[in-house]
Design an enzyme around this catalytic site. Structure first.
Site, mmCIF file in Angstrom:
data_model
loop_
_atom_site.group_PDB
_atom_site.id
_atom_site.type_symbol
_atom_site.label_atom_id
_atom_site.label_comp_id
_atom_site.label_asym_id
_atom_site.label_seq_id
_atom_site.Cartn_x
_atom_site.Cartn_y
_atom_site.Cartn_z
ATOM 1 N N TYR A 65 31.506 -10.468 -6.924
ATOM 2 C CA TYR A 65 29.769 -10.550 -7.093
ATOM 3 C C TYR A 65 29.382 -9.878 -8.270
ATOM 4 O O TYR A 65 28.446 -10.691 -8.971
ATOM 5 C CB TYR A 65 29.437 -9.367 -5.880
ATOM 6 C CG TYR A 65 28.130 -8.944 -5.492
ATOM 7 C CD1 TYR A 65 27.181 -10.159 -5.097
ATOM 8 C CD2 TYR A 65 27.524 -8.077 -5.838
ATOM 9 C CE1 TYR A 65 25.699 -10.165 -4.939
ATOM 10 C CE2 TYR A 65 26.222 -7.559 -5.925
ATOM 11 C CZ TYR A 65 25.218 -8.738 -5.461
ATOM 12 O OH TYR A 65 23.908 -8.433 -5.006
ATOM 13 N N LYS A 120 26.822 -12.064 -10.572
ATOM 14 C CA LYS A 120 25.617 -11.318 -11.128
ATOM 15 C C LYS A 120 25.393 -11.153 -12.467
ATOM 16 O O LYS A 120 24.394 -11.145 -13.140
ATOM 17 C CB LYS A 120 25.087 -10.321 -10.203
ATOM 18 C CG LYS A 120 25.053 -10.738 -8.694
ATOM 19 C CD LYS A 120 23.868 -11.420 -8.380
ATOM 20 C CE LYS A 120 23.498 -11.605 -7.038
ATOM 21 N NZ LYS A 120 22.467 -12.672 -6.993
#
Length: 276
Positions: free
Chosen positions: A166, A170
């Site tokens: 993640y 991001k």
């Protein structure tokens, strides 16, 4: 007073629930016509109904943003239904955590696909449409500013244990944002990013029980242990997690006309938290 986004056409991924739904309702309240997206039909249609009940205009484009054919269908919906494209908010996403030595390839690619590849495909599909609109406006002596708002996270700025997949995705969307701000400026498009901290949604709700959500056929663990949640909130200078409506407000700032000369930036919406 005329709504600030009157007549604009906005595409918002993941807008059937949570932060995305709040963004859709906020932009619609300012006059934007919304293309709502969700994995599931009912949440998407519920957001559409809420917008229409408030006097706005909206249609649904249901499906996974990770599907190879989604981007063209999403952009095509805006053009066919509303004859335009002014705002893109790449919001859809979720987390699938594990420490790196236990993380599977499936977990890795799932996060890269939804948080990085999907926005890339949507923006790639939108470029010819935006270019043609911008060219026509220039020839007509008009200047129309369009907006892209990509959603990142403090995990992408500072890292977070158990979120290599993640956090990487991001962080990547920040780089994409800065690059497209340079590529698309000539078309009068601002491209910015909002990095959220802890926002209160169904995926981050307090729960003492092990809870899962079915996302694209996968049972993903959701929710936060109450003790951990309390500790997290204590680290936030404002003393609490943000609401979806507050998160939507940060996105709106970068869609409003007042931000027409702001591009290539990452706005942190964290309640004052500057690292994790």
């Amino acid at each position: 007073m005329t709504p600030k986004l009157e007549g604009k056409v906005a595409l918002i991924t993941g807008s059937g629930r949570g932060i995305g739904r709040a963004i859709a309702l906020k932009l619609a309240s300012e006059g934007a016509r919304i293309v709502v997206n969700d994995l599931d039909t009912e949440p998407a249609e519920e957001t559409v109904r809420a917008i229409r009940a408030a006097g706005g205009q909206a249609v649904a484009c249901v499906g996974s943003v990770s599907a190879p054919d989604f981007a063209e269908r999403f952009v095509g919906t805006a053009v066919s239904e509303f004859k335009g494209l002014d705002i893109i908010v790449n919001n859809a996403g979720y987390t699938w955590d594990s420490v790196v030595q236990k993380m599977t390839d499936e977990q890795w690619y799932a996060m890269i696909d939804v948080h990085l590849t999907a926005p890339f495909r949507i923006l790639r599909a939108a470029q010819p449409v935006i270019r043609a609109l911008s060219k026509a406006e220039t020839e007509d002596g008009r200047r129309v500013v369009r907006k892209v708002v990509n959603i990142s996270s403090v995990a992408g700025l500072f890292g977070n244990p158990g979120q290599a997949n993640y956090s990487t995705a991001k962080a990547g969307i920040v780089g994409m944002t800065q690059t497209l701000a340079k590529e698309w400026g000539r078309m009068n498009v601002t491209v910015n990013c909002v990095a959220f901290g802890f926002i209160q949604t169904r995926l981050t709700a307090s729960t003492a029980e092990a809870t899962t959500a079915n996302i694209e056929g996968r049972e993903i663990k959701v929710g936060v242990n109450p003790g951990l949640l309390a500790m997290m909130e204590q680290s936030i200078p404002l003393g609490r997690g943000g609401t979806p409506e507050e998160a939507a407000g940060a996105v709106y700032l970068l869609c409003a006309p007042e931000s027409d000369y702001v591009s290539g930036q990452t706005l942190m919406c964290t309640g004052g938290l500057t690292g994790i």
